[in-house]
Design a protein around this motif. Structure first.
Motif, PDB file in Angstrom:
ATOM      1  N   HIS A   1      11.261  11.408  -6.058  1.00 33.65           N
ATOM      2  CA  HIS A   1      11.173  10.027  -7.129  1.00 33.65           C
ATOM      3  C   HIS A   1      11.037   9.344  -6.179  1.00 33.65           C
ATOM      4  O   HIS A   1      11.950   8.444  -6.579  1.00 33.65           O
ATOM      5  N   GLN A   2      10.533   9.599  -4.298  1.00 37.77           N
ATOM      6  CA  GLN A   2      11.164   8.109  -3.648  1.00 37.77           C
ATOM      7  C   GLN A   2       9.069   7.808  -3.376  1.00 37.77           C
ATOM      8  O   GLN A   2       9.277   9.638  -2.674  1.00 37.77           O
ATOM      9  N   GLU A   3       8.392   6.939  -2.930  1.00 30.92           N
ATOM     10  CA  GLU A   3       7.152   7.450  -2.634  1.00 30.92           C
ATOM     11  C   GLU A   3       7.262   6.121  -1.600  1.00 30.92           C
ATOM     12  O   GLU A   3       7.664   4.902  -1.208  1.00 30.92           O
ATOM     13  N   LEU A   4       6.307   6.741  -0.488  1.00 33.61           N
ATOM     14  CA  LEU A   4       6.271   5.804   0.682  1.00 33.61           C
ATOM     15  C   LEU A   4       5.498   5.107   0.961  1.00 33.61           C
ATOM     16  O   LEU A   4       3.985   5.230   0.609  1.00 33.61           O
ATOM     17  N   GLN A   5       5.755   3.709   0.898  1.00 33.93           N
ATOM     18  CA  GLN A   5       4.931   2.770   0.686  1.00 33.93           C
ATOM     19  C   GLN A   5       5.095   1.461   1.825  1.00 33.93           C
ATOM     20  O   GLN A   5       5.516   2.188   2.769  1.00 33.93           O
TER      21      GLN A   5
ATOM     22  N   LYS B   1       0.320  -0.927  -0.295  1.00 30.11           N
ATOM     23  CA  LYS B   1      -0.154   0.116   0.315  1.00 30.11           C
ATOM     24  C   LYS B   1       0.909   1.496   0.063  1.00 30.11           C
ATOM     25  O   LYS B   1       2.322   1.517   0.383  1.00 30.11           O
ATOM     26  N   SER B   2       0.542   2.114  -0.423  1.00 29.04           N
ATOM     27  CA  SER B   2       1.034   4.115  -0.851  1.00 29.04           C
ATOM     28  C   SER B   2       0.680   4.743   0.300  1.00 29.04           C
ATOM     29  O   SER B   2      -1.253   4.606   0.296  1.00 29.04           O
ATOM     30  N   PHE B   3       1.280   5.311   1.197  1.00 28.50           N
ATOM     31  CA  PHE B   3       0.401   6.608   1.659  1.00 28.50           C
ATOM     32  C   PHE B   3      -0.460   8.084   1.160  1.00 28.50           C
ATOM     33  O   PHE B   3       0.402   8.333   1.779  1.00 28.50           O
ATOM     34  N   THR B   4      -1.220   7.322  -0.129  1.00 24.35           N
ATOM     35  CA  THR B   4      -1.787   7.755  -0.885  1.00 24.35           C
ATOM     36  C   THR B   4      -3.379   8.703   0.032  1.00 24.35           C
ATOM     37  O   THR B   4      -3.377   9.918  -0.844  1.00 24.35           O
ATOM     38  N   ASN B   5      -3.820   8.724   0.364  1.00 24.93           N
ATOM     39  CA  ASN B   5      -4.846   9.065   1.391  1.00 24.93           C
ATOM     40  C   ASN B   5      -5.008   8.022   3.158  1.00 24.93           C
ATOM     41  O   ASN B   5      -4.237   7.669   3.566  1.00 24.93           O
ATOM     42  N   LYS B   6      -6.481   8.876   3.397  1.00 24.44           N
ATOM     43  CA  LYS B   6      -6.402   9.006   4.752  1.00 24.44           C
ATOM     44  C   LYS B   6      -6.698   7.541   5.155  1.00 24.44           C
ATOM     45  O   LYS B   6      -6.212   6.971   5.987  1.00 24.44           O
ATOM     46  N   GLU B   7      -7.154   6.901   4.238  1.00 25.06           N
ATOM     47  CA  GLU B   7      -7.427   5.249   4.857  1.00 25.06           C
ATOM     48  C   GLU B   7      -6.310   4.335   4.379  1.00 25.06           C
ATOM     49  O   GLU B   7      -6.400   3.251   5.770  1.00 25.06           O
ATOM     50  N   SER B   8      -5.405   4.720   3.678  1.00 24.63           N
ATOM     51  CA  SER B   8      -4.041   4.129   4.031  1.00 24.63           C
ATOM     52  C   SER B   8      -3.541   4.435   5.207  1.00 24.63           C
ATOM     53  O   SER B   8      -2.750   3.356   5.679  1.00 24.63           O
ATOM     54  N   ILE B   9      -2.774   5.558   5.333  1.00 27.59           N
ATOM     55  CA  ILE B   9      -2.845   6.101   6.793  1.00 27.59           C
ATOM     56  C   ILE B   9      -3.319   5.544   8.154  1.00 27.59           C
ATOM     57  O   ILE B   9      -2.459   4.914   8.530  1.00 27.59           O
ATOM     58  N   THR B  10      -4.423   5.468   7.917  1.00 33.68           N
ATOM     59  CA  THR B  10      -5.428   4.403   9.056  1.00 33.68           C
ATOM     60  C   THR B  10      -5.247   3.077   8.724  1.00 33.68           C
ATOM     61  O   THR B  10      -4.828   2.592  10.002  1.00 33.68           O
ATOM     62  N   ILE B  11      -5.039   2.465   8.275  1.00 35.04           N
ATOM     63  CA  ILE B  11      -4.809   1.096   8.090  1.00 35.04           C
ATOM     64  C   ILE B  11      -2.938   0.689   8.743  1.00 35.04           C
ATOM     65  O   ILE B  11      -3.235   0.051   9.291  1.00 35.04           O
ATOM     66  N   TYR B  12      -2.457   1.797   8.108  1.00 36.05           N
ATOM     67  CA  TYR B  12      -1.078   1.806   7.864  1.00 36.05           C
ATOM     68  C   TYR B  12      -0.760   1.584   9.670  1.00 36.05           C
ATOM     69  O   TYR B  12      -0.134   0.899  11.168  1.00 36.05           O
ATOM     70  N   LYS B  13      -1.688   3.146  10.634  1.00 39.53           N
ATOM     71  CA  LYS B  13      -1.670   2.751  12.153  1.00 39.53           C
ATOM     72  C   LYS B  13      -2.327   1.608  13.559  1.00 39.53           C
ATOM     73  O   LYS B  13      -1.331   1.381  13.756  1.00 39.53           O
ATOM     74  N   GLU B  14      -3.168   1.625  12.320  1.00 42.31           N
ATOM     75  CA  GLU B  14      -4.272   0.015  13.326  1.00 42.31           C
ATOM     76  C   GLU B  14      -3.779  -0.891  12.990  1.00 42.31           C
ATOM     77  O   GLU B  14      -3.612  -1.771  14.100  1.00 42.31           O
ATOM     78  N   ALA B  15      -2.250  -0.832  11.916  1.00 38.43           N
ATOM     79  CA  ALA B  15      -1.534  -2.585  12.520  1.00 38.43           C
ATOM     80  C   ALA B  15      -0.746  -2.415  12.766  1.00 38.43           C
ATOM     81  O   ALA B  15      -0.329  -2.919  14.024  1.00 38.43           O
ATOM     82  N   LEU B  16      -0.142  -0.891  13.206  1.00 42.08           N
ATOM     83  CA  LEU B  16       0.711  -0.963  14.195  1.00 42.08           C
ATOM     84  C   LEU B  16       0.954  -1.137  15.610  1.00 42.08           C
ATOM     85  O   LEU B  16       1.354  -1.257  16.471  1.00 42.08           O
ATOM     86  N   ASN B  17      -0.987  -0.785  15.617  1.00 38.78           N
ATOM     87  CA  ASN B  17      -1.125  -0.780  17.493  1.00 38.78           C
ATOM     88  C   ASN B  17      -1.401  -2.486  17.098  1.00 38.78           C
ATOM     89  O   ASN B  17      -1.508  -2.415  18.914  1.00 38.78           O
ATOM     90  N   GLN B  18      -2.254  -2.771  16.304  1.00 39.02           N
ATOM     91  CA  GLN B  18      -2.503  -4.038  16.840  1.00 39.02           C
ATOM     92  C   GLN B  18      -0.541  -5.451  16.549  1.00 39.02           C
ATOM     93  O   GLN B  18      -0.930  -6.407  17.550  1.00 39.02           O
ATOM     94  N   LEU B  19       0.565  -4.834  16.411  1.00 35.03           N
ATOM     95  CA  LEU B  19       0.941  -5.298  16.438  1.00 35.03           C
ATOM     96  C   LEU B  19       2.169  -4.833  17.743  1.00 35.03           C
ATOM     97  O   LEU B  19       3.282  -5.565  18.175  1.00 35.03           O
ATOM     98  N   LYS B  20       1.254  -4.010  18.358  1.00 34.33           N
ATOM     99  CA  LYS B  20       1.804  -3.197  20.027  1.00 34.33           C
ATOM    100  C   LYS B  20       3.412  -2.508  19.348  1.00 34.33           C
ATOM    101  O   LYS B  20       4.528  -3.107  20.526  1.00 34.33           O
ATOM    102  N   CYS B  21       3.879  -2.001  18.454  1.00 39.28           N
ATOM    103  CA  CYS B  21       4.581  -1.533  17.645  1.00 39.28           C
ATOM    104  C   CYS B  21       3.888   0.058  18.874  1.00 39.28           C
ATOM    105  O   CYS B  21       3.712   0.988  18.483  1.00 39.28           O
ATOM    106  N   ASP B  22       5.486   0.147  19.581  1.00 39.13           N
ATOM    107  CA  ASP B  22       5.103   2.172  20.257  1.00 39.13           C
ATOM    108  C   ASP B  22       6.609   2.647  20.018  1.00 39.13           C
ATOM    109  O   ASP B  22       6.910   3.984  20.233  1.00 39.13           O
ATOM    110  N   SER B  23       7.695   2.061  18.624  1.00 38.97           N
ATOM    111  CA  SER B  23       8.862   2.467  18.570  1.00 38.97           C
ATOM    112  C   SER B  23       8.705   3.992  17.214  1.00 38.97           C
ATOM    113  O   SER B  23       7.278   4.109  16.394  1.00 38.97           O
ATOM    114  N   ALA B  24       9.328   5.209  17.800  1.00 37.57           N
ATOM    115  CA  ALA B  24       8.805   6.339  17.005  1.00 37.57           C
ATOM    116  C   ALA B  24       9.439   6.187  15.132  1.00 37.57           C
ATOM    117  O   ALA B  24       8.441   6.806  14.789  1.00 37.57           O
ATOM    118  N   TYR B  25       9.950   4.838  15.553  1.00 34.99           N
ATOM    119  CA  TYR B  25      11.043   5.050  13.366  1.00 34.99           C
ATOM    120  C   TYR B  25       9.812   4.116  12.859  1.00 34.99           C
ATOM    121  O   TYR B  25       9.420   4.601  11.615  1.00 34.99           O
TER     122      TYR B  25
END
Length: 160
Positions: free
Chosen positions: A49-53, A12-36
């Motif tokens: 020249h570079q796309e965040l995915q 997935k690309s971070f091209t819309n709010k839906e994909s950003i939400t999916i990413y953040k929910e995945a981090l929460n589900q995995l209990k990832c609290d790393s700022a990185y």
């Protein structure tokens, strides 16, 4: 032991709010609290020249197993775009964030799925800055140790 057929790797690309939400929910589900892995920090490296995915790696039996943010860059030769791509870690130490109890077979399944995706999408090189939680174990590429890092708990925040 799980077979590779039970895995899915979503890109997935971070091209819309839906994909950003999916990413953040995945981090929460995995209990990832790393700022990185924080989207707001990762987003600072994106440009024309570079796309965040990111990848989501799941198992039919166990659900979400891993998430991995990355920058997908066009390979340019003498300033001319080619048909090839390079993958790199965004700023900081990340690479895949695995579920804490992930088995060796699942880690190998992850890297096999990523390697297949790279082949299908003309990715010819990869540079990852692995995190401090041994996510390099079972990596399918060649890991080169280049830095010494110190990790620990801050006992006195006032002094820090």
């Amino acid at each position: 032991m799980q077979s590779i057929e039970t895995y899915t790797l979503q890109n997935k690309s971070f091209t819309n709010k839906e994909s950003i939400t999916i990413y953040k929910e995945a981090l929460n589900q995995l209990k990832c609290d790393s700022a990185y892995y924080c989207y707001e920090l990762l987003d600072s490296g994106q440009n024309e020249h570079q796309e965040l995915q990111f990848f989501l790696f799941e198992s039919a039996e166990e659900g979400l197993l891993a998430v991995m943010p990355f920058l997908m860059r066009e390979v340019l030769i003498n300033g001319i775009k080619t048909q090839y791509y390079d993958v790199s870690s965004p700023w900081g130490y990340n690479g895949p964030f695995f579920r804490k109890d992930l088995s060796k077979e699942d880690r190998i399944g992850f890297w096999n799925a990523v390697d297949a995706w790279y082949c299908d999408h003309s990715v010819v090189s990869e540079f990852l800055r692995f995190n401090f939680f041994q996510n390099y174990i079972d990596y399918s590429g060649t890991a080169v140790h280049t830095l010494l890092n110190v990790k620990g708990n801050i006992r006195d925040w006032e002094a820090f």
